[in-house]
Design a protein around this motif. Structure first.
Motif, PDB file in Angstrom:
ATOM      1  N   GLY A 162      42.860  15.348  15.008  1.00 42.04           N
ATOM      2  CA  GLY A 162      42.419  14.104  15.615  1.00 42.04           C
ATOM      3  C   GLY A 162      41.805  13.125  14.633  1.00 42.04           C
ATOM      4  N   LEU A 163      42.099  11.831  14.844  1.00 38.70           N
ATOM      5  CA  LEU A 163      41.495  10.741  14.087  1.00 38.70           C
ATOM      6  C   LEU A 163      41.122   9.623  15.066  1.00 38.70           C
ATOM      7  CD1 LEU A 163      43.959  10.554  11.063  1.00 38.70           C
ATOM      8  CD2 LEU A 163      41.526  11.150  10.913  1.00 38.70           C
ATOM      9  N   PRO A 164      40.026   8.920  14.823  1.00 38.68           N
ATOM     10  CA  PRO A 164      39.609   7.843  15.744  1.00 38.68           C
ATOM     11  C   PRO A 164      40.309   6.522  15.425  1.00 38.68           C
ATOM     12  CG  PRO A 164      37.923   8.148  14.087  1.00 38.68           C
ATOM     13  CD  PRO A 164      38.998   9.167  13.792  1.00 38.68           C
ATOM     14  N   THR A 165      41.617   6.469  15.665  1.00 43.12           N
ATOM     15  CA  THR A 165      42.380   5.265  15.341  1.00 43.12           C
ATOM     16  C   THR A 165      41.848   4.069  16.126  1.00 43.12           C
ATOM     17  OG1 THR A 165      44.049   5.828  16.998  1.00 43.12           O
ATOM     18  CG2 THR A 165      44.443   6.573  14.739  1.00 43.12           C
ATOM     19  N   VAL A 166      42.031   2.871  15.552  1.00 46.37           N
ATOM     20  CA  VAL A 166      41.398   1.676  16.090  1.00 46.37           C
ATOM     21  C   VAL A 166      42.447   0.695  16.603  1.00 46.37           C
ATOM     22  CG1 VAL A 166      41.314   0.533  13.825  1.00 46.37           C
ATOM     23  CG2 VAL A 166      39.672  -0.120  15.593  1.00 46.37           C
ATOM     24  N   ASP A 167      42.082  -0.031  17.651  1.00 43.46           N
ATOM     25  CA  ASP A 167      42.941  -1.059  18.236  1.00 43.46           C
ATOM     26  C   ASP A 167      42.907  -2.303  17.351  1.00 43.46           C
ATOM     27  OD1 ASP A 167      44.008  -3.154  19.855  1.00 43.46           O
ATOM     28  OD2 ASP A 167      43.455  -2.056  21.669  1.00 43.46           O
ATOM     29  N   ILE A 188      29.311  -4.803   5.619  1.00 44.47           N
ATOM     30  CA  ILE A 188      30.553  -4.032   5.605  1.00 44.47           C
ATOM     31  C   ILE A 188      30.624  -3.270   6.921  1.00 44.47           C
ATOM     32  CG2 ILE A 188      31.869  -2.185   4.495  1.00 44.47           C
ATOM     33  CD1 ILE A 188      30.486  -2.927   1.870  1.00 44.47           C
ATOM     34  N   TYR A 189      31.655  -3.540   7.704  1.00 41.76           N
ATOM     35  CA  TYR A 189      31.822  -2.888   8.996  1.00 41.76           C
ATOM     36  C   TYR A 189      32.973  -1.887   8.929  1.00 41.76           C
ATOM     37  CZ  TYR A 189      28.839  -6.581  10.903  1.00 41.76           C
ATOM     38  OH  TYR A 189      27.798  -7.441  11.164  1.00 41.76           O
ATOM     39  N   GLU A 190      32.673  -0.647   9.279  1.00 42.90           N
ATOM     40  CA  GLU A 190      33.708   0.375   9.401  1.00 42.90           C
ATOM     41  C   GLU A 190      34.172   0.378  10.850  1.00 42.90           C
ATOM     42  OE1 GLU A 190      33.871   5.186   9.281  1.00 42.90           O
ATOM     43  OE2 GLU A 190      32.856   4.214   7.594  1.00 42.90           O
ATOM     44  N   LEU A 191      35.469   0.230  11.071  1.00 40.56           N
ATOM     45  CA  LEU A 191      35.985   0.013  12.416  1.00 40.56           C
ATOM     46  C   LEU A 191      36.883   1.183  12.833  1.00 40.56           C
ATOM     47  CD1 LEU A 191      36.863  -3.778  12.095  1.00 40.56           C
ATOM     48  CD2 LEU A 191      34.692  -2.718  12.765  1.00 40.56           C
ATOM     49  N   THR A 192      36.499   1.828  13.921  1.00 38.69           N
ATOM     50  CA  THR A 192      37.268   2.951  14.474  1.00 38.69           C
ATOM     51  C   THR A 192      37.379   2.788  15.983  1.00 38.69           C
ATOM     52  OG1 THR A 192      35.407   4.437  15.010  1.00 38.69           O
ATOM     53  CG2 THR A 192      36.219   4.466  12.729  1.00 38.69           C
ATOM     54  N   GLY A 193      38.182   3.655  16.578  1.00 37.76           N
ATOM     55  CA  GLY A 193      38.224   3.756  18.023  1.00 37.76           C
ATOM     56  C   GLY A 193      37.018   4.531  18.537  1.00 37.76           C
ATOM     57  N   PRO A 194      36.967   4.766  19.870  1.00 36.13           N
ATOM     58  CA  PRO A 194      35.788   5.381  20.466  1.00 36.13           C
ATOM     59  C   PRO A 194      35.730   6.900  20.342  1.00 36.13           C
ATOM     60  CG  PRO A 194      37.370   4.859  22.174  1.00 36.13           C
ATOM     61  CD  PRO A 194      37.938   4.318  20.890  1.00 36.13           C
ATOM     62  N   ALA A 195      36.859   7.530  19.983  1.00 33.21           N
ATOM     63  CA  ALA A 195      36.908   8.997  19.900  1.00 33.21           C
ATOM     64  C   ALA A 195      38.162   9.399  19.131  1.00 33.21           C
ATOM     65  CB  ALA A 195      36.936   9.622  21.296  1.00 33.21           C
ATOM     66  N   PRO A 196      38.131  10.553  18.469  1.00 30.26           N
ATOM     67  CA  PRO A 196      39.360  11.019  17.825  1.00 30.26           C
ATOM     68  C   PRO A 196      40.444  11.315  18.859  1.00 30.26           C
ATOM     69  CG  PRO A 196      37.440  12.188  16.960  1.00 30.26           C
ATOM     70  CD  PRO A 196      36.981  11.441  18.180  1.00 30.26           C
ATOM     71  N   SER A 197      41.677  11.041  18.501  1.00 27.45           N
ATOM     72  CA  SER A 197      42.819  11.440  19.320  1.00 27.45           C
ATOM     73  C   SER A 197      43.863  12.039  18.390  1.00 27.45           C
ATOM     74  CB  SER A 197      43.406  10.257  20.093  1.00 27.45           C
ATOM     75  OG  SER A 197      43.931   9.283  19.204  1.00 27.45           O
ATOM     76  N   THR A 198      44.643  12.962  18.918  1.00 28.48           N
ATOM     77  CA  THR A 198      45.665  13.635  18.125  1.00 28.48           C
ATOM     78  C   THR A 198      47.029  12.979  18.359  1.00 28.48           C
ATOM     79  OG1 THR A 198      46.299  15.203  19.850  1.00 28.48           O
ATOM     80  CG2 THR A 198      44.402  15.789  18.461  1.00 28.48           C
ATOM     81  N   PRO A 199      47.986  13.200  17.469  1.00 28.26           N
ATOM     82  CA  PRO A 199      49.340  12.676  17.730  1.00 28.26           C
ATOM     83  C   PRO A 199      49.897  13.166  19.068  1.00 28.26           C
ATOM     84  CG  PRO A 199      49.158  13.331  15.440  1.00 28.26           C
ATOM     85  CD  PRO A 199      47.884  13.768  16.104  1.00 28.26           C
ATOM     86  N   ARG A 200      49.623  14.411  19.408  1.00 30.02           N
ATOM     87  CA  ARG A 200      50.116  14.946  20.693  1.00 30.02           C
ATOM     88  C   ARG A 200      49.507  14.164  21.861  1.00 30.02           C
ATOM     89  NH1 ARG A 200      52.352  19.815  20.923  1.00 30.02           N
ATOM     90  NH2 ARG A 200      51.234  20.495  19.046  1.00 30.02           N
ATOM     91  N   GLN A 201      48.210  13.873  21.767  1.00 29.36           N
ATOM     92  CA  GLN A 201      47.544  13.119  22.826  1.00 29.36           C
ATOM     93  C   GLN A 201      48.043  11.673  22.886  1.00 29.36           C
ATOM     94  OE1 GLN A 201      43.570  13.859  21.431  1.00 29.36           O
ATOM     95  NE2 GLN A 201      43.153  15.420  23.000  1.00 29.36           N
ATOM     96  N   ARG A 202      48.309  11.081  21.720  1.00 24.68           N
ATOM     97  CA  ARG A 202      48.796   9.701  21.707  1.00 24.68           C
ATOM     98  C   ARG A 202      50.197   9.610  22.304  1.00 24.68           C
ATOM     99  NH1 ARG A 202      45.674   9.839  16.859  1.00 24.68           N
ATOM    100  NH2 ARG A 202      47.443  10.045  15.423  1.00 24.68           N
ATOM    101  N   ALA A 203      51.047  10.600  22.024  1.00 21.24           N
ATOM    102  CA  ALA A 203      52.371  10.619  22.642  1.00 21.24           C
ATOM    103  C   ALA A 203      52.250  10.735  24.164  1.00 21.24           C
ATOM    104  CB  ALA A 203      53.194  11.782  22.088  1.00 21.24           C
ATOM    105  N   PRO A 266      34.655   0.224  21.715  1.00 23.89           N
ATOM    106  CA  PRO A 266      36.035  -0.046  21.296  1.00 23.89           C
ATOM    107  C   PRO A 266      37.026   0.461  22.337  1.00 23.89           C
ATOM    108  CG  PRO A 266      35.060   1.693  19.945  1.00 23.89           C
ATOM    109  CD  PRO A 266      33.963   1.146  20.798  1.00 23.89           C
ATOM    110  N   ARG A 267      38.180  -0.155  22.369  1.00 17.39           N
ATOM    111  CA  ARG A 267      39.220   0.254  23.317  1.00 17.39           C
ATOM    112  C   ARG A 267      39.838   1.589  22.891  1.00 17.39           C
ATOM    113  NH1 ARG A 267      40.328  -5.373  22.223  1.00 17.39           N
ATOM    114  NH2 ARG A 267      40.174  -6.690  24.075  1.00 17.39           N
ATOM    115  N   THR A 268      40.345   2.334  23.855  1.00 19.32           N
ATOM    116  CA  THR A 268      40.979   3.618  23.584  1.00 19.32           C
ATOM    117  C   THR A 268      42.450   3.429  23.231  1.00 19.32           C
ATOM    118  OG1 THR A 268      41.678   3.943  25.874  1.00 19.32           O
ATOM    119  CG2 THR A 268      39.456   4.712  25.276  1.00 19.32           C
ATOM    120  N   PHE A 269      43.062   4.487  22.720  1.00 20.79           N
ATOM    121  CA  PHE A 269      44.508   4.434  22.468  1.00 20.79           C
ATOM    122  C   PHE A 269      45.262   4.238  23.774  1.00 20.79           C
ATOM    123  CE2 PHE A 269      48.767   6.085  22.005  1.00 20.79           C
ATOM    124  CZ  PHE A 269      49.185   5.477  20.830  1.00 20.79           C
ATOM    125  N   ALA A 270      44.789   4.834  24.858  1.00 17.72           N
ATOM    126  CA  ALA A 270      45.448   4.656  26.162  1.00 17.72           C
ATOM    127  C   ALA A 270      45.426   3.187  26.575  1.00 17.72           C
ATOM    128  CB  ALA A 270      44.780   5.533  27.216  1.00 17.72           C
TER     129      ALA A 270
END
Length: 281
Positions: A162-167, A188-203, A266-270
């Protein structure tokens, strides 16, 4: 006036829309920009970040600049020259789209070293600066669009890492705040999504947005490497695979910075999948 470079990219395109909707005067620029790439009434000019002189007419009369880090051609940029031309045009504030890799992969020429050079130029520019360091983008899932459309399937390595990918739209909104409002200089702002998600979860999330299941097929590292080498240089491929397969703790950490700047999570991958589901139909 605010100049947005990389205005046809996932972040730049969204940023132009946010700024224009907010009533800001915007000039959009990229190498191959067309009328269809920008909202109506937004001026646009073709220019190349690797040719600072091509940017001179773009910067004339501007007071703020969104500078993207050049992507695959970042090693060809002369950021000091670009910023000198920007200052000559009147720019006093710059927001740089950099990379999390500056901090997490500082020895990587493809992810950290080149981006660090551009950051250094921005910090030394004499302008009011803000640096944005996103991790992986949700929009990287567009690489799956063809197989999702054709077969309702996704192939990727490291299916349960899992990685916290960002919108990218969240990145754009943070950039818009830093370009328009005081209080973000020297940050300096580090920008991520709200939680890690895996490739399986993103699919699976893309499948839910489509209303049909999307099958996940896990690639070996070597299978993924072979595929990526078709369109990415080998050093970029190796570092990308390392991030995807053996991320550091810093790369898996969820940053609070999107919420700090925007006042919302932050918005989720969903969320992203539902908004851009047309790409997968």
């Amino acid at each position: 006036m605010i100049v947005v470079t990389g205005a046809t990219g996932n972040v730049g395109r969204s940023l132009v829309q946010v700024l224009a909707a907010g009533g800001e005067r915007v000039t959009a620029t990229s190498r191959t920009i067309k009328d269809a790439d920008v909202p109506k009434a937004v001026p646009h000019r073709a220019a190349d970040l690797t040719d600072a002189e091509s940017l001179r007419p773009v910067f004339d009369g501007a007071d703020a600049l969104f500078l993207q880090n050049g992507g695959a051609s970042a090693h060809l940029l002369n950021p000091y020259e670009i910023l000198d031309v920007a200052k000559a045009g009147g720019v006093g504030r710059v927001v740089l789209l950099s990379s999390q890799g500056v901090a997490t992969r500082p020895q990587s020429a493809s992810h950290g070293d080149t981006a660090r050079t551009i950051e250094d130029a921005v910090r030394e520019s004499g302008m009011t600066w803000t640096i944005l360091r996103p991790g992986g983008f949700n929009s990287n899932a567009y690489a799956w669009a063809e197989t999702v459309r054709a077969h309702r399937s996704v192939a990727a390595p490291f299916g349960d890492v899992g990685l916290p990918t960002v919108d990218p739209d969240d990145i754009a909104e943070v950039a818009a705040v830093a370009l328009r409002e005081d209080g973000h200089g020297g940050r300096i702002y580090e920008l991520t999504g709200p939680a890690p998600s895996t490739p399986r979860q993103r699919a699976a999330a893309i499948g839910e947005a489509l209303g049909e299941p999307v099958r996940f097929m896990e690639q070996t590292r070597e299978e993924a490497r072979e595929e990526m080498l078709r369109f990415m240089p080998e050093p970029v491929v190796e570092t990308t695979l390392a991030i995807l397969g053996e991320p550091t703790g810093a790369e898996q950490r969820v940053s609070p910075d999107v919420e700090r700047v925007l006042g919302r999570a932050p918005r989720t991958f969903a969320d992203w999948s539902r908004r851009y589901v047309a790409a997968f139909r």
